[in-house]
Design a protein around this motif. Structure first.
Motif, short mmCIF file in Angstrom:
data_model
loop_
_atom_site.label_atom_id
_atom_site.label_comp_id
_atom_site.label_asym_id
_atom_site.label_seq_id
_atom_site.Cartn_x
_atom_site.Cartn_y
_atom_site.Cartn_z
N LYS A 1 0.84 -1.20 0.00
CA LYS A 1 0.00 0.00 0.00
C LYS A 1 0.87 1.25 0.00
O LYS A 1 2.02 1.24 0.47
CB LYS A 1 -0.89 0.02 1.24
N GLU A 2 0.31 2.35 -0.50
CA GLU A 2 0.93 3.66 -0.37
C GLU A 2 0.19 4.44 0.71
O GLU A 2 -0.89 4.08 1.15
CB GLU A 2 0.88 4.40 -1.71
N GLN A 3 0.80 5.54 1.14
CA GLN A 3 0.22 6.47 2.12
C GLN A 3 0.15 5.82 3.51
O GLN A 3 0.25 4.62 3.67
CB GLN A 3 -1.14 6.99 1.66
N GLY A 4 0.00 6.68 4.51
CA GLY A 4 -0.09 6.21 5.87
C GLY A 4 1.17 5.47 6.31
O GLY A 4 2.19 5.43 5.62
N SER A 5 1.09 4.86 7.48
CA SER A 5 2.23 4.09 7.98
C SER A 5 2.51 2.87 7.13
O SER A 5 3.64 2.36 7.11
CB SER A 5 1.97 3.67 9.43
N GLU A 6 1.49 2.39 6.39
CA GLU A 6 1.67 1.22 5.53
C GLU A 6 2.75 1.46 4.48
O GLU A 6 3.43 0.52 4.06
CB GLU A 6 0.35 0.87 4.84
N ALA A 7 2.91 2.68 4.02
CA ALA A 7 3.88 2.96 2.95
C ALA A 7 5.30 2.60 3.38
O ALA A 7 6.12 2.20 2.54
CB ALA A 7 3.81 4.43 2.56
N LEU A 8 5.60 2.73 4.65
CA LEU A 8 6.96 2.47 5.12
C LEU A 8 7.33 0.99 5.02
O LEU A 8 8.51 0.65 5.03
CB LEU A 8 7.11 2.95 6.56
N ASN A 9 6.33 0.11 4.91
CA ASN A 9 6.63 -1.31 4.76
C ASN A 9 7.35 -1.59 3.45
O ASN A 9 8.14 -2.54 3.36
CB ASN A 9 5.35 -2.14 4.83
N PHE A 10 7.05 -0.79 2.42
CA PHE A 10 7.74 -0.98 1.15
C PHE A 10 9.15 -0.42 1.17
O PHE A 10 10.07 -1.01 0.60
CB PHE A 10 6.95 -0.33 0.02
N TYR A 11 9.33 0.70 1.82
CA TYR A 11 10.62 1.40 1.76
C TYR A 11 11.59 0.99 2.86
O TYR A 11 12.68 1.57 2.96
CB TYR A 11 10.37 2.92 1.82
N THR A 12 11.22 0.02 3.68
CA THR A 12 12.12 -0.47 4.73
C THR A 12 12.21 -1.99 4.69
O THR A 12 11.30 -2.67 4.21
CB THR A 12 11.64 -0.04 6.13
N ARG A 13 13.30 -2.51 5.22
CA ARG A 13 13.42 -3.95 5.43
C ARG A 13 13.63 -4.20 6.92
O ARG A 13 14.08 -3.31 7.66
CB ARG A 13 14.58 -4.52 4.62
N VAL A 14 13.30 -5.39 7.36
CA VAL A 14 13.31 -5.72 8.78
C VAL A 14 14.55 -6.54 9.12
O VAL A 14 14.87 -7.51 8.43
CB VAL A 14 12.03 -6.51 9.17
N LYS A 15 15.23 -6.11 10.16
CA LYS A 15 16.41 -6.82 10.66
C LYS A 15 16.16 -7.22 12.11
O LYS A 15 15.75 -6.39 12.93
CB LYS A 15 17.65 -5.93 10.57
N THR A 16 16.37 -8.49 12.43
CA THR A 16 16.23 -8.99 13.80
C THR A 16 17.61 -9.17 14.40
O THR A 16 18.47 -9.84 13.80
CB THR A 16 15.46 -10.32 13.82
N VAL A 17 17.82 -8.56 15.57
CA VAL A 17 19.14 -8.55 16.20
C VAL A 17 19.04 -9.17 17.59
O VAL A 17 18.23 -8.73 18.42
CB VAL A 17 19.68 -7.11 16.31
N ALA A 18 19.84 -10.22 17.87
CA ALA A 18 19.90 -10.85 19.19
C ALA A 18 21.27 -10.59 19.80
O ALA A 18 22.30 -10.81 19.14
CB ALA A 18 19.63 -12.35 19.09
N VAL A 19 21.28 -10.10 21.03
CA VAL A 19 22.54 -9.77 21.72
C VAL A 19 22.60 -10.53 23.04
O VAL A 19 21.71 -10.40 23.89
CB VAL A 19 22.64 -8.24 21.98
N ARG A 20 23.68 -11.32 23.22
CA ARG A 20 23.91 -11.96 24.50
C ARG A 20 24.82 -11.04 25.31
O ARG A 20 25.91 -10.68 24.87
CB ARG A 20 24.59 -13.32 24.32
N TYR A 21 24.36 -10.62 26.50
CA TYR A 21 25.08 -9.60 27.25
C TYR A 21 25.66 -10.10 28.57
O TYR A 21 26.18 -9.32 29.35
CB TYR A 21 24.18 -8.39 27.52
N ASP A 22 25.65 -11.44 28.85
CA ASP A 22 26.19 -11.93 30.12
C ASP A 22 27.53 -12.66 29.90
O ASP A 22 27.82 -13.67 30.53
CB ASP A 22 25.20 -12.87 30.80
N THR A 23 28.36 -12.11 29.00
CA THR A 23 29.63 -12.76 28.67
C THR A 23 30.78 -12.26 29.51
O THR A 23 31.93 -12.65 29.30
CB THR A 23 29.98 -12.52 27.18
N GLY A 24 30.50 -11.37 30.45
CA GLY A 24 31.57 -10.82 31.28
C GLY A 24 32.31 -9.68 30.65
O GLY A 24 33.31 -9.20 31.19
N ILE A 25 31.82 -9.23 29.51
CA ILE A 25 32.49 -8.09 28.86
C ILE A 25 32.25 -6.82 29.64
O ILE A 25 31.13 -6.55 30.02
CB ILE A 25 31.97 -7.94 27.42
#
Length: 488
Positions: free
Chosen positions: A464-488
């Protein structure tokens, strides 16, 4: 009288071709008048636009959305400040009335204001993760380099509708406006440039599509294409891009129907349908082109539409009394007249209009009188084919179910409307019609910038165009997982 030459935007610079290659932009109200001359770009010049867009992509994507929004907000203000000049060029190159042109400038500015507001909205979310010490997020990022191919009927609004979400999402853009109407697209580019858009983020490809088609569509750096235009061209794009990792959005044709039920407010229905059918000379993808009317009120509706059509003043868009301007060019005028002639040959009656207006003042313009066709059945071409002109085809039916069936009897599914005082019938119509937009006691056209817009079937793609729906075409989705208990 001297004719202005309008340069193209390349890498933040405004250039005319060194060898003088230009195309004439003609006034459809009088095709003897040259409105302006624009560069006739070559394939290597288009490739340079992609060079600049690819080079600017990382920097624009890394910029804070708030900074991108600031450019867009300034551009909206600039469009409004320059509305008189822009509207004048829009009337001259496309033939709209002055009121239609000024409305288009304002709505184009609204798109940039609206999408600038997304800079302060969430761009992702946190998700629960079952792994210990791990936090997962979803992020949205730009798709990259986007080609926008826009039509001649809304030559400022449609580029703005596409450009604004593309830019706030962080994409760089190559814009290809229609050859007949490039001037206001260049006004839009200048407004963005003057508002601080970095060099290379936007390039405008002007000239004959036949000369630059391969360079536009075959560049390996192309990540997405958004196209508004005819269904045959949209289908050819689908075939051409098949097998490549290029995202495609299409907003295509329509054969929009308004149903008038027996209990409708007939004065409202007639007035609204006439405006939706004949406004902008019928050159809207959302224009009403079919009228489905219950037999009980058919005579009143047809006589009302004929009276409305006959009363509309046809003429140059710059004249104050004009309500219906010219069609976009001689070829399109001839196509609309051919549709009317074929409908008559197949048995339709011409209740109003049906020809070009007579008189010396119309002799060199692309005019067609507002036309009402009656006695139309579903086997006629006029019932099925998009005309894109000031022509409505009326079909008489018996009852609600027959009206819904007639509305759905099309390969297109862009917009529809029903006129009724019965809320149950209004809700049932909205549920059963197969169109992307549905109106009740309202025109098939006129959707605002924040309302998702797009059709079903041969009217377009799932995006779709217009509204928040339009951003679905112009963006891609990235899923990021971070493990933060490594003692760093």
């Amino acid at each position: 009288m001297s004719v202005k030459s309008v340069p193209r935007l390349v890498g933040g610079e405004w250039r005319m071709p060194a060898d003088g290659r230009t195309l004439d932009v003609l006034d459809p109200a009088d095709v003897r008048r040259v409105v302006a001359r624009i560069p006739a770009m070559t394939a290597p010049e288009v490739t340079e636009l992609y060079d600049r867009a690819a080079g600017a992509a990382a920097g624009w994507a890394a910029l804070s959305p708030i900074d991108r929004a600031a450019v867009m907000s300034r551009a909206a203000d600039t469009l409004r400040e320059r509305h008189e000049e822009i509207a004048a060029d829009l009337v001259a190159e496309m033939g709209k009335t002055r009121a239609e042109a000024e409305g288009e400038v304002e709505k184009a500015a609204d798109f940039f204001d609206y999408y600038a507001g997304f800079a302060r909205r969430p761009w992702g979310e946190l998700l629960a993760d079952g792994r210990p010490g791990t936090r997962t997020s979803v992020r949205r990022e730009p798709v990259g380099v986007v080609l926008l191919v826009t039509p001649w009927n809304d030559p400022l609004l449609t580029p703005a509708r596409k450009l604004a979400p593309a830019l706030i999402a962080g994409n760089t853009v190559v814009l290809k406006p229609a050859t007949q109407t490039p001037l206001v697209s260049l006004h839009l580019a200048r407004a963005l440039h003057d508002s601080g858009l970095p060099a290379g983020v936007l390039g405008v490809a002007v000239g004959s599509i036949r000369q630059i088609e391969e360079a536009l569509l075959d560049d390996v750096r192309l990540d997405a294409v958004s196209f508004t235009g005819s269904t045959p061209v949209g289908r050819s794009l689908q075939r051409r891009l098949a097998g490549r990792n290029v995202r495609l959005q299409t907003e295509l044709g329509g054969k929009n129907a308004s149903a008038v039920l027996a209990d409708a407010d007939l004065e409202l229905a007639v007035r609204t349908i006439a405006s939706a059918a004949f406004g902008q000379t019928g050159q809207r993808c959302t224009a009403t082109s079919r009228v489905v009317v219950d037999r009980a009120v058919a005579e009143q509706v047809v006589s009302g539409l004929v009276a409305q059509a006959d009363a509309l003043q046809v003429g140059p868009g710059e004249e104050k009394e004009t309500v219906i301007g010219p069609l976009a060019d001689p070829g399109h005028r001839d196509s609309v007249l051919e549709h009317i002639g074929r409908a008559a040959a197949q048995g339709a009656g011409i209740a109003a209009g049906g020809a070009a207006p007579e008189g010396e003042q119309y002799a060199h313009g692309c005019y067609v009188r507002p036309t009402v066709l009656v006695g139309v059945d579903r086997e006629m071409d006029i019932w099925r084919e998009e005309v894109f002109g000031p022509v409505i085809a009326v079909q008489v039916v018996d009852g609600f179910d027959a009206a819904v069936e007639a509305v759905n009897d099309s390969v297109y599914g862009l917009s529809s409307a029903v006129f009724t005082r019965d809320l149950r019938q209004a809700e049932a119509f909205s549920d059963r019609v197969r169109t992307g937009q549905v109106s009740v006691n309202l025109p098939t056209m006129g959707w605002d910038v924040h309302m998702p817009f797009g059709g079903f079937g041969d009217s377009g793609s799932p995006f779709k165009e217009q509204g928040s729906e339009a951003l679905n075409f112009y963006t891609r989705v990235k899923t990021v997982a971070v493990r933060y208990d490594t003692g760093i």
